[in-house]
Design a protein around this motif. Structure first.
Motif, PDB file in Angstrom:
ATOM      1  N   ALA A 284    -106.836  30.809  26.452  1.00 55.16           N
ATOM      2  CA  ALA A 284    -107.597  30.411  27.631  1.00 55.16           C
ATOM      3  C   ALA A 284    -106.824  29.350  28.386  1.00 55.16           C
ATOM      4  O   ALA A 284    -105.881  28.750  27.856  1.00 55.16           O
ATOM      5  CB  ALA A 284    -108.968  29.888  27.207  1.00 55.16           C
ATOM      6  N   PRO A 285    -107.185  29.061  29.624  1.00 51.82           N
ATOM      7  CA  PRO A 285    -106.478  28.007  30.358  1.00 51.82           C
ATOM      8  C   PRO A 285    -106.649  26.652  29.699  1.00 51.82           C
ATOM      9  O   PRO A 285    -107.671  26.370  29.066  1.00 51.82           O
ATOM     10  CB  PRO A 285    -107.129  28.046  31.745  1.00 51.82           C
ATOM     11  CG  PRO A 285    -108.427  28.736  31.563  1.00 51.82           C
ATOM     12  CD  PRO A 285    -108.224  29.700  30.447  1.00 51.82           C
ATOM     13  N   SER A 286    -105.632  25.826  29.828  1.00 57.09           N
ATOM     14  CA  SER A 286    -105.712  24.464  29.321  1.00 57.09           C
ATOM     15  C   SER A 286    -106.611  23.639  30.243  1.00 57.09           C
ATOM     16  O   SER A 286    -106.959  24.058  31.353  1.00 57.09           O
ATOM     17  CB  SER A 286    -104.328  23.829  29.257  1.00 57.09           C
ATOM     18  OG  SER A 286    -103.819  23.645  30.572  1.00 57.09           O
ATOM     19  N   LEU A 287    -106.958  22.457  29.793  1.00 55.76           N
ATOM     20  CA  LEU A 287    -107.773  21.561  30.610  1.00 55.76           C
ATOM     21  C   LEU A 287    -107.053  21.210  31.908  1.00 55.76           C
ATOM     22  O   LEU A 287    -107.666  21.146  32.979  1.00 55.76           O
ATOM     23  CB  LEU A 287    -108.105  20.303  29.802  1.00 55.76           C
ATOM     24  CG  LEU A 287    -109.002  19.247  30.436  1.00 55.76           C
ATOM     25  CD1 LEU A 287    -110.281  19.865  30.982  1.00 55.76           C
ATOM     26  CD2 LEU A 287    -109.318  18.158  29.426  1.00 55.76           C
ATOM     27  N   ALA A 288    -105.757  20.974  31.822  1.00 51.28           N
ATOM     28  CA  ALA A 288    -104.987  20.663  33.032  1.00 51.28           C
ATOM     29  C   ALA A 288    -104.996  21.840  34.000  1.00 51.28           C
ATOM     30  O   ALA A 288    -105.087  21.655  35.223  1.00 51.28           O
ATOM     31  CB  ALA A 288    -103.560  20.288  32.661  1.00 51.28           C
ATOM     32  N   GLU A 289    -104.913  23.054  33.475  1.00 45.81           N
ATOM     33  CA  GLU A 289    -104.939  24.237  34.342  1.00 45.81           C
ATOM     34  C   GLU A 289    -106.318  24.431  34.968  1.00 45.81           C
ATOM     35  O   GLU A 289    -106.428  24.829  36.140  1.00 45.81           O
ATOM     36  CB  GLU A 289    -104.517  25.464  33.537  1.00 45.81           C
ATOM     37  CG  GLU A 289    -103.023  25.466  33.229  1.00 45.81           C
ATOM     38  CD  GLU A 289    -102.642  26.373  32.066  1.00 45.81           C
ATOM     39  OE1 GLU A 289    -101.431  26.674  31.940  1.00 45.81           O
ATOM     40  OE2 GLU A 289    -103.527  26.762  31.268  1.00 45.81           O
TER      41      GLU A 289
END
Length: 307
Positions: A284-289
């Motif tokens: 899944a996308p990272s928090l930054a993404e």
């Protein structure tokens, strides 16, 4: 079980600059809640408003469903971003004194000080003066000062800034223990990658506004984006148009942002025809993404968020 801490419609201006614009925040007991965002997003101002240090232009702060009082706030624990310890005092004496300021008797305060120093890996430094500690050690003492009276509410402003990995682990364990006891905890950070695995719920600020909020696992699951991570350097020409694009490259390999509906296994097969792959994962996308997508900003903002 502690009550919930909440803020509703918080707005704050300093001169002609809007620092917070209609911010809502909910911190429930038993969960690690992160107040996140780049430097200058308004995190510290919001924390000062929670503690009554700054009176907001608009909005309310509630504890247990009623307006937070001065007595409530005095019982909470706060680790400010600007560290403030009496450098000439010996560490154990300092913590015991702070415990007594919160109404504990000397023997109870001394016992709690000893316990916290042991848990933070400073059991052998209680007799040292604060000025003789390293920066990371002093930061752990600052955390102990916020926790020595066992507050129901613990608020930490940038607690991980400047710490080495060992100190980060110590602080993370203490944060987790506080939450497991059913208490309320809120911490701020601009280091999104560092705190991603610690947060259960987030409020992500950007330029004084909430751009992302809620349970982090749910936010990731609801994102349409998926990534294929492989341990090889994927060249630009390897992937067919419309299947995916390389989002990042580093020493561990490449991270490919998959096009919507594309089979990750098919993209992996394409990469494996070009180079041997020994480690891969669909993520899944990272928090930054997630932040970049929510804020609609370019890579310069990501660099600021992770600085």
């Amino acid at each position: 079980m502690a009550e919930a801490l909440s803020a509703r419609g918080i707005s704050q201006r300093f001169g002609d600059r809007t620092v917070l614009d209609g911010v809502d925040l909910e911190v429930t007991p038993g969960r690690v809640v992160g107040l996140l965002g780049p430097n200058g997003a308004g995190k510290t101002t919001l924390m000062r408003i929670l503690f009554g240090v700054v009176a907001p232009d608009a909005g309310t702060v509630a504890w247990g469903g009623r307006p937070a009082s001065e007595d409530d706030r005095r019982s909470w624990g706060y680790m400010p971003q600007e560290r403030g310890l009496y450098r000439e005092m010996r560490v154990h004496d300092l913590l015991t004194w702070i415990a007594r300021l919160h109404g504990l008797d000397r023997s109870t305060g001394a016992a709690r000080s000893t316990d916290l120093l042991d848990r933070l890996g400073l059991g052998d430094r209680g007799g040292d003066k604060v000025q003789d500690l390293s920066g990371g050690m002093a930061q752990r003492v600052q955390l102990a000062a916020a926790m020595v009276h066992q507050p129901e509410v613990l608020v930490l402003d940038e607690p991980f800034a400047g710490l080495d990995p060992v100190a980060v682990r110590f602080l993370s364990e203490v944060v987790t223990d506080h939450v497991r006891a059913g208490r309320v905890l809120l911490f701020s950070s601009h280091q999104l990658e560092l705190v991603e695995d610690l947060c259960e719920s987030i409020t992500l600020l950007h330029r004084g506004r909430v751009v992302l909020q809620g349970d982090l696992r749910r936010l990731k699951a609801e994102s349409p984006d998926r990534y294929l991570r492989v341990d090889v350097d994927v060249a630009d020409g390897w992937l067919a148009e419309g299947t995916g694009e390389v989002a990042a490259r580093d020493a561990s390999g490449s991270r490919i942002r998959l096009a919507p509906g594309v089979d990750a296994a098919g993209v992996l097969d394409v990469v494996r025809r070009q180079a041997p792959v020994t480690d891969f994962a669909v993520e899944a996308p990272s928090l930054a993404e997630l932040f970049l997508d929510a804020a609609g900003e370019d890579a310069d903002v990501l660099a600021e968020a992770e600085a």
